[in-house]
Design an enzyme around this catalytic site. Structure first.
Site, PDB file in Angstrom:
ATOM      1  N   CYS A 205       0.798  -1.208   0.000  1.00 24.74           N
ATOM      2  CA  CYS A 205       0.000   0.000   0.000  1.00 24.74           C
ATOM      3  C   CYS A 205       0.832   1.259   0.000  1.00 24.74           C
ATOM      4  O   CYS A 205       1.877   1.324   0.610  1.00 24.74           O
ATOM      5  CB  CYS A 205      -0.952  -0.054   1.177  1.00 24.74           C
ATOM      6  SG  CYS A 205      -0.801   1.109   2.457  1.00 24.74           S
ATOM      7  N   ASP A 206       0.358   2.230  -0.788  1.00 22.13           N
ATOM      8  CA  ASP A 206       0.825   3.605  -0.768  1.00 22.13           C
ATOM      9  C   ASP A 206       2.340   3.731  -0.746  1.00 22.13           C
ATOM     10  O   ASP A 206       3.002   3.319  -1.688  1.00 22.13           O
ATOM     11  CB  ASP A 206       0.164   4.351   0.401  1.00 22.13           C
ATOM     12  CG  ASP A 206      -1.356   4.343   0.256  1.00 22.13           C
ATOM     13  OD1 ASP A 206      -1.834   4.673  -0.823  1.00 22.13           O
ATOM     14  OD2 ASP A 206      -2.044   3.979   1.215  1.00 22.13           O
ATOM     15  N   LYS A 207       2.918   4.263   0.333  1.00 18.49           N
ATOM     16  CA  LYS A 207       4.346   4.592   0.341  1.00 18.49           C
ATOM     17  C   LYS A 207       5.235   3.367   0.480  1.00 18.49           C
ATOM     18  O   LYS A 207       6.451   3.457   0.305  1.00 18.49           O
ATOM     19  CB  LYS A 207       4.652   5.576   1.469  1.00 18.49           C
ATOM     20  CG  LYS A 207       3.741   6.797   1.477  1.00 18.49           C
ATOM     21  CD  LYS A 207       3.688   7.485   0.124  1.00 18.49           C
ATOM     22  CE  LYS A 207       2.577   8.508   0.043  1.00 18.49           C
ATOM     23  NZ  LYS A 207       1.229   7.940   0.038  1.00 18.49           N
TER      24      LYS A 207
ATOM     25  N   SER B  95      -4.457  12.503  -3.006  1.00 18.88           N
ATOM     26  CA  SER B  95      -4.539  11.057  -3.125  1.00 18.88           C
ATOM     27  C   SER B  95      -4.692  10.678  -4.587  1.00 18.88           C
ATOM     28  O   SER B  95      -5.205  11.445  -5.403  1.00 18.88           O
ATOM     29  CB  SER B  95      -5.749  10.558  -2.326  1.00 18.88           C
ATOM     30  OG  SER B  95      -6.072   9.247  -2.683  1.00 18.88           O
TER      31      SER B  95
END
Length: 574
Positions: free
Chosen positions: A129-131, A477
């Site tokens: 996820c994400d970073k 986002s």
């Protein structure tokens, strides 16, 4: 030397496993049940971001066991370890989001330190996820030992009243609810059904954007980044990744052989072509920094400008990652871009073959409408655009995928934090045509460069998503849509022009020309700069103080160390 015979004299693990002086070190390895043969084989770090923080990461532990089987099958010894993640969907809309971008650096640093401390010879990095995706890839090129990236996979779409939904719909439902357009009961039902499985958010938000990047940049096996997390076939990709890491080790193919300037250009190309997250404009320069390659926001924006938008993915389009995988996966996207001259086919990948060689057997699927042919795109330019002007001398970024009108002019309405703007939006204390300005949310000023999804989603829920614009030195986002411009630099906290704006200033945005300006003279801006005072950072200690003290500008990826360009000795050569 082949994939099953290794001379440890050239591998980092010799420092902990070879020679009589390493008897104490081997004692610890025997204590964990390893045999003598296993100790003297190459040691492969299997790093995961498994945790119980969010569905994005919850499946990684199980998938890691399959990667380890692959390593063992190819005569390696896997050593599993974990690192942190901060999940943006849960950190969103409050002070917790300050931890998100900073976590990317902690992930990269912690993987580096685990690998260095235990002298592992190769790395399979798993993220959900994400970073965590760019953080893991940054660690790979920083260490430069043979490495393969494995994405944990996307979530399946939910179903609400017969329609497919994602978490984006829940964020926007908050706005609907705030204006009485959604009942308490419907909001409760929606939040319960929007995320029905393990996996990262299903649309082309940050996780799936960087997963797409992982294949295009050459660090992940073809098709591996597209299969949703619940699909049992993910085991095949995990097993193959574990086996292939030993092949890369034998052939001495390293991440910096793969992540070249042309590979970074390929990565930026697939971001634009898929209408991906603007966060990629932070993460690609950060990955480049680890290699010592100059590749900043403007370089990314130049690729975006010349790349057609061809993948009809949410939030600007109508499909999610599962749909693209079933239509032909990320290779289908890369194939049409390659065939039409937008991809450098000669770049090496973790298969040991080039991108072009990997694409030789990929056939076009004309029975689907998720990915358009690159010569017949949805729009002729990319889904993400770079901007520059007297508000953003160091650049800014906006996602235009799915937007019909790409110019906007209006009076500034200035807020010095996301919370202040969100309160105004929640109370409908703004006007149609306003340009909402959120500042002091940059890498240093936030600190942490927060995302603004709660605010932008609320605007959409109120039916105002295309009637106002929003600019910030923070981030948006991947789920954000509408005229939302992020990464404005220099940031307000260091005296950037965005910090000099006042209510009523006329802001002019032109995503076609790539400009972001305020109708003020240079002399007026300079007078305001003389009167400007830097705000005090309330974080006086801890991780956020350290981050604010070390972080650089968004244009260069908001990184916290000088990178490969000043490197004297690489870990892979210890």
């Amino acid at each position: 030397m082949d994939a099953k015979t290794f001379d440890k004299k050239r591998l980092p693990s010799r420092h902990v496993t070879e020679g009589p002086e390493r008897a104490p070190h081997r004692s610890f390895l025997y204590a964990m049940g390893l045999s003598g043969d296993e100790i003297h084989q190459p040691l492969v770090g299997v790093a995961t971001c498994w945790n119980e923080s969010a569905p994005c990461n919850i499946a990684l532990q199980r998938q890691a066991q399959v990667v380890k089987k692959g390593v063992v099958h190819a005569s390696g010894t896997p050593r599993e370890f974990t690192t942190i993640t901060v999940t943006d969907g849960i950190a969103m809309g409050h002070q917790g989001m300050k931890a998100s971008l900073a976590s990317r650096e902690v992930i990269a640093d912690s993987v580096e330190l685990s690998m260095r401390g235990h002298c592992y010879d190769a790395l399979v990095g798993m993220a959900g996820c994400d970073k965590s995706l760019p953080g893991m890839m940054m660690a790979m090129v920083r260490l430069n030992v043979p490495s393969i990236f494995v994405y944990g996979g996307s979530i399946l779409p939910g179903s609400f009243k017969g329609n497919p939904v994602t978490v984006q719909d829940v964020f926007e439902a908050v706005g609907l609810h705030s204006v009485g357009e959604m009942s308490d009961e419907d909001l409760l039902e929606l939040e319960k059904v929007a995320c029905p499985s393990a996996g990262a958010c299903g649309a082309q938000f940050t996780a799936n954007t960087m997963a797409t990047v992982s294949e295009a940049i050459g660090l992940a096996l073809p098709y591996s980044a597209g299969a949703p997390a619940p699909y049992e076939m993910r085991d095949q990709f995990c097993m193959a990744s574990g086996e292939m890491i030993m092949e890369l080790l034998a052939r001495e193919i390293r991440p910096r052989d793969i992540v070249t300037l042309k590979a970074l250009e390929n990565a930026a190309t697939v971001v634009a072509a898929s209408g991906g997250s603007t966060n990629a404009a932070l993460h690609l320069p950060a990955i480049a920094n680890e290699c010592g390659i100059e590749f900043d926001l403007f370089d990314v924006a130049e690729i975006f400008k010349r790349t057609p938008y061809v993948a009809d993915l949410k939030p600007g389009g109508k499909y999610v990652a599962k749909d693209m995988f079933e239509a032909g996966g990320i290779p289908l996207l890369i194939k049409t871009l390659l065939d039409n001259g937008f991809i450098h086919g000669e770049c090496m990948t973790v298969t040991g073959r080039t991108i072009a060689e990997n694409m030789e057997s990929v056939k076009w699927n004309d029975q689907q409408d998720v990915v358009y042919p690159a010569d017949k795109p949805i729009t002729p330019t990319g889904g993400v655009v770079g901007l520059r002007g007297n508000v953003a001398p160091d650049g800014a970024i906006v996602k235009v995928a799915g937007m019909e009108v790409q110019t906007f002019t209006g009076p500034a309405r200035c807020f010095d934090s996301e919370e202040a703007c969100f309160e105004a939006v929640s109370n409908r204390d703004y006007k149609e045509g306003d340009v909402l300005v959120i500042r002091y949310e940059g890498p240093k000023g936030g600190p942490g460069m927060r995302e603004m999804l709660s605010t932008t989603a609320a605007l959409y829920g109120q039916g105002m998503g295309d009637k106002v614009a929003l600019i910030t030195d923070g981030r948006f986002s991947g789920a954000t849509r509408g005229f939302c411009i992020g990464h404005v630099g220099p940031e307000a906290a260091v005296g950037g022009p965005i910090g000099l704006l006042k209510d009523g200033d006329k802001i002019i945005i032109d995503a076609v020309a790539g400009t972001l300006d305020v109708e003020l003279s240079d002399e007026e801006l300079e007078e305001r700069r003389k009167a400007w005072e830097a705000p005090d950072n309330p974080y006086k200690s801890g991780a956020l103080w350290k981050y604010a003290d070390q972080v650089g500008p968004a244009r260069l990826g908001a990184v916290t160390h000088p990178g490969g360009k000043v490197e004297v000795e690489c870990y892979a050569n210890v």
